[in-house]
Design a protein around this motif. Structure first.
Motif, mmCIF file in Angstrom:
data_model
loop_
_atom_site.group_PDB
_atom_site.id
_atom_site.type_symbol
_atom_site.label_atom_id
_atom_site.label_comp_id
_atom_site.label_asym_id
_atom_site.label_seq_id
_atom_site.Cartn_x
_atom_site.Cartn_y
_atom_site.Cartn_z
ATOM 1 N N ASP A 75 -20.759 2.087 -15.993
ATOM 2 C CA ASP A 75 -21.843 3.188 -15.468
ATOM 3 C C ASP A 75 -23.334 2.566 -15.691
ATOM 4 N N GLN A 76 -23.533 1.352 -15.600
ATOM 5 C CA GLN A 76 -24.793 0.968 -15.947
ATOM 6 C C GLN A 76 -25.143 0.593 -14.488
ATOM 7 N N PHE A 77 -24.655 0.439 -13.373
ATOM 8 C CA PHE A 77 -24.892 0.073 -12.207
ATOM 9 C C PHE A 77 -24.239 0.723 -11.241
ATOM 10 N N PHE A 78 -24.738 0.787 -9.964
ATOM 11 C CA PHE A 78 -24.404 1.282 -8.535
ATOM 12 C C PHE A 78 -23.798 0.012 -8.003
ATOM 13 N N LEU A 79 -22.472 -0.211 -7.322
ATOM 14 C CA LEU A 79 -22.160 -1.092 -6.613
ATOM 15 C C LEU A 79 -21.806 -0.790 -5.051
ATOM 16 N N ALA A 80 -22.475 -1.340 -4.225
ATOM 17 C CA ALA A 80 -22.057 -1.138 -2.771
ATOM 18 C C ALA A 80 -21.540 -2.243 -2.018
ATOM 19 N N ASP A 81 -20.444 -1.990 -1.488
ATOM 20 C CA ASP A 81 -19.685 -3.250 -0.672
ATOM 21 C C ASP A 81 -19.404 -2.669 0.711
ATOM 22 N N LYS A 82 -19.160 -3.780 1.766
ATOM 23 C CA LYS A 82 -18.890 -3.428 3.004
ATOM 24 C C LYS A 82 -17.871 -3.832 3.601
ATOM 25 N N MET A 83 -17.081 -2.950 4.300
ATOM 26 C CA MET A 83 -15.848 -3.501 5.257
ATOM 27 C C MET A 83 -16.166 -4.188 6.276
ATOM 28 N N PRO A 84 -15.648 -5.585 6.348
ATOM 29 C CA PRO A 84 -15.947 -6.488 7.441
ATOM 30 C C PRO A 84 -14.996 -5.912 8.714
ATOM 31 N N VAL A 85 -15.397 -4.865 9.287
ATOM 32 C CA VAL A 85 -14.405 -4.260 10.339
ATOM 33 C C VAL A 85 -14.105 -5.167 11.335
ATOM 34 N N TRP A 86 -14.773 -6.171 11.589
ATOM 35 C CA TRP A 86 -14.502 -7.118 12.746
ATOM 36 C C TRP A 86 -13.298 -7.980 12.648
ATOM 37 N N LEU A 87 -12.923 -8.098 10.971
ATOM 38 C CA LEU A 87 -11.583 -8.679 10.623
ATOM 39 C C LEU A 87 -10.274 -7.635 10.678
ATOM 40 N N ALA A 88 -10.455 -6.528 10.904
ATOM 41 C CA ALA A 88 -9.490 -5.592 10.758
ATOM 42 C C ALA A 88 -8.974 -5.445 12.261
ATOM 43 N N LYS A 89 -7.830 -5.972 12.613
ATOM 44 C CA LYS A 89 -7.354 -6.228 14.017
ATOM 45 C C LYS A 89 -6.272 -4.951 13.864
ATOM 46 N N GLU A 90 -5.573 -4.460 12.637
ATOM 47 C CA GLU A 90 -4.680 -3.235 12.782
ATOM 48 C C GLU A 90 -5.116 -2.664 11.744
ATOM 49 N N THR A 91 -4.393 -1.478 11.577
ATOM 50 C CA THR A 91 -4.659 -0.504 10.217
ATOM 51 C C THR A 91 -4.456 -1.068 9.046
ATOM 52 N N ALA A 92 -3.380 -1.673 9.063
ATOM 53 C CA ALA A 92 -2.920 -2.249 7.700
ATOM 54 C C ALA A 92 -3.806 -3.017 6.909
ATOM 55 N N ASP A 93 -4.797 -3.752 7.961
ATOM 56 C CA ASP A 93 -5.632 -4.746 7.505
ATOM 57 C C ASP A 93 -6.908 -4.143 6.728
ATOM 58 N N TYR A 94 -7.037 -2.854 6.864
ATOM 59 C CA TYR A 94 -8.318 -2.377 6.136
ATOM 60 C C TYR A 94 -7.879 -2.216 4.556
ATOM 61 N N GLN A 95 -6.505 -1.807 4.373
ATOM 62 C CA GLN A 95 -6.211 -1.988 2.727
ATOM 63 C C GLN A 95 -6.217 -3.146 2.129
ATOM 64 N N LYS A 96 -5.727 -4.214 3.019
ATOM 65 C CA LYS A 96 -5.768 -5.624 2.361
ATOM 66 C C LYS A 96 -7.207 -6.047 2.111
ATOM 67 N N LEU A 97 -8.113 -5.982 3.084
ATOM 68 C CA LEU A 97 -9.536 -6.381 2.812
ATOM 69 C C LEU A 97 -10.145 -5.730 1.880
ATOM 70 N N PHE A 98 -9.634 -4.385 1.629
ATOM 71 C CA PHE A 98 -10.473 -3.585 0.557
ATOM 72 C C PHE A 98 -9.895 -3.904 -0.800
ATOM 73 N N ASP A 99 -8.695 -4.243 -0.986
ATOM 74 C CA ASP A 99 -7.920 -4.679 -2.174
ATOM 75 C C ASP A 99 -8.609 -5.982 -2.429
ATOM 76 N N THR A 100 -8.812 -6.922 -1.508
ATOM 77 C CA THR A 100 -9.634 -8.268 -1.793
ATOM 78 C C THR A 100 -10.937 -7.973 -2.535
ATOM 79 N N GLN A 101 -11.459 -7.076 -1.847
ATOM 80 C CA GLN A 101 -13.082 -6.714 -2.259
ATOM 81 C C GLN A 101 -13.096 -6.335 -3.651
ATOM 82 N N LEU A 102 -12.238 -5.287 -4.109
ATOM 83 C CA LEU A 102 -11.990 -4.753 -5.315
ATOM 84 C C LEU A 102 -11.683 -5.849 -6.435
ATOM 85 N N ALA A 103 -10.769 -6.708 -5.984
ATOM 86 C CA ALA A 103 -10.341 -7.830 -6.781
ATOM 87 C C ALA A 103 -11.599 -8.637 -6.963
#
Ligand code: SF4
Ligand code: SF4
Length: 375
Positions: A75-103
């Protein structure tokens, strides 16, 4: 909708795309220097960090985890990240990319999350693959606090996206005083569209990739006359922060000196005075009078070039040297534009490009100048 501007105690965000590195290796971030910068930034009351999947060849997010997330309470900072939409070729890719970013970042949620580098075409593709729906779902599930997108296209394209997506809470735009009236970047027009839709703006590239931190000739004299003790960059950042619908200005800080300078005048931010605004208008006027190459970036010349020279890009690099002197920023830009393409001195003077140029530019002669400048 929540007023995001009220969430920001200070208007300067820490862009994590040009972090200090070891031995010039973009993938090897200098953690010790980055930690010291984070400490000074937070100690001065700032809290917004902006990373993205591709920054530092995908090493920025992990550096943020090591140097920020593992050293500060969530709670001491705000963190912004971004979805690399050009790598998401199909719907399932969004979750994979997002989970990778969280990790990679070592967090459970992002405070701000953006669909990265949207334009008209990309927005349509992201729509088709379910990217807009995905970020909304992550928000509902508590994995994202606020959703938005970063944007590089015309004001018309921005309006189309905002009209179709009222769920978007903020937009990140390229705004600086040099590009404010530019027909290519359309800073002012895009800002006005966001304002019309009541969407707050995060500013990227306020110093135009470092360009406005370097001044020579009359523009330098004008700014020095205002105050010889402050940096040129300070005017560029304060210009963007002075716009009332701007909630935050990002600066990609590369060293401690830049960080100390930026935070010194953004700690207790004062908008530009009338006198400072007038001086900046004069600087823009002086810059526009300089003998730059009148290339409109239509790119008609590019396709037929047997040497694959990125003609409009190297002309732009040359123009930057005319206006701001030769420096690390424009040398770096020229190196990038010629890394996988021809250099200005690879030109074999076949003349194919000139036959295509609606501005009747003497491209061959101009390339000689470009080549001499960057020799
Ligand atoms: S004259 Fe030079 S720049 Fe123009 S098409 Fe030929 S090789 Fe390319
Ligand atoms: S055709 Fe002429 S104006 Fe168009 S990009 Fe090429 S050099 Fe610039």
């Amino acid at each position: 909708m929540e007023d995001l501007k009220k969430l920001m105690p200070k208007k300067l965000g820490f862009g994590c795309m040009r972090l200090p590195v070891v031995n010039g290796n973009t993938e090897e971030i200098d953690d010790a220097a980055f930690c010291r910068m984070i400490d000074a930034y937070i100690e001065r009351g700032f809290l917004y960090f902006d990373t993205a999947y591709p920054y530092h060849n995908q090493k920025s997010e992990e550096a943020v985890r090591r140097c920020l997330v593992e050293r500060y309470r969530r709670d001491q900072f705000f963190l912004a990240d971004k979805m690399p939409v050009w790598l998401a070729k199909e719907t399932a890719d969004y979750q994979k990319l997002f989970d990778t970013q969280l990790a990679r970042c070592g967090v459970e949620y992002f405070d701000f999350y953006l669909l990265h580098a949207m334009n008209r075409t990309r927005a349509a593709e992201t729509e088709a693959t379910g990217g807009f729906d995905f970020v909304q779902r992550m928000k509902t599930e508590g994995r994202i606090r606020h959703i938005g997108f970063s944007f590089h296209d015309s004001a018309d394209a921005l309006e189309e996206i905002l009209k179709n997506h009222p769920e978007m809470e903020f937009v990140q735009l390229q705004i600086n005083y040099y590009d404010w009236e530019s027909e290519n970047v359309q800073s002012r027009k895009c800002y006005e569209v966001a304002e019309k839709y009541g969407i707050p703006v995060i500013v990227m590239e306020p110093v135009k990739g470092g360009t406005l931190a370097n001044m020579t000739g009359e523009p330098a004299r004008i700014l020095k006359e205002l105050d010889g003790n402050v940096s040129y960059a300070s005017y560029a950042i304060r210009y963007a922060a002075s716009l009332p619908n701007v909630m935050l200005v990002l600066s990609g800080m590369s060293n401690e000196a830049q960080l100390m300078d930026n935070t010194s005048y953004m700690k207790d931010f004062v908008p530009l005075s009338g006198q400072e605004e007038a001086a900046i208008s004069k600087v823009v006027e002086e810059l526009s009078k300089m003998p730059t190459i009148a290339c409109t970036k239509c790119r008609y010349c590019v396709a037929g070039c047997p040497k694959k020279i990125a003609i409009p890009e190297v002309f732009e690099d040359y123009n930057m040297t005319v206006q701001f002197g030769i420096n690390e920023t424009n040398r770096g830009s020229y190196a990038r534009h010629t890394a996988d393409a021809g250099k200005a001195d690879d030109c074999i003077r076949c003349g194919k490009c000139e036959a295509q140029c609606p501005q009747h530019l003497q491209i061959r002669e101009l390339l000689v100048k470009v080549s001499e400048t960057f020799a």
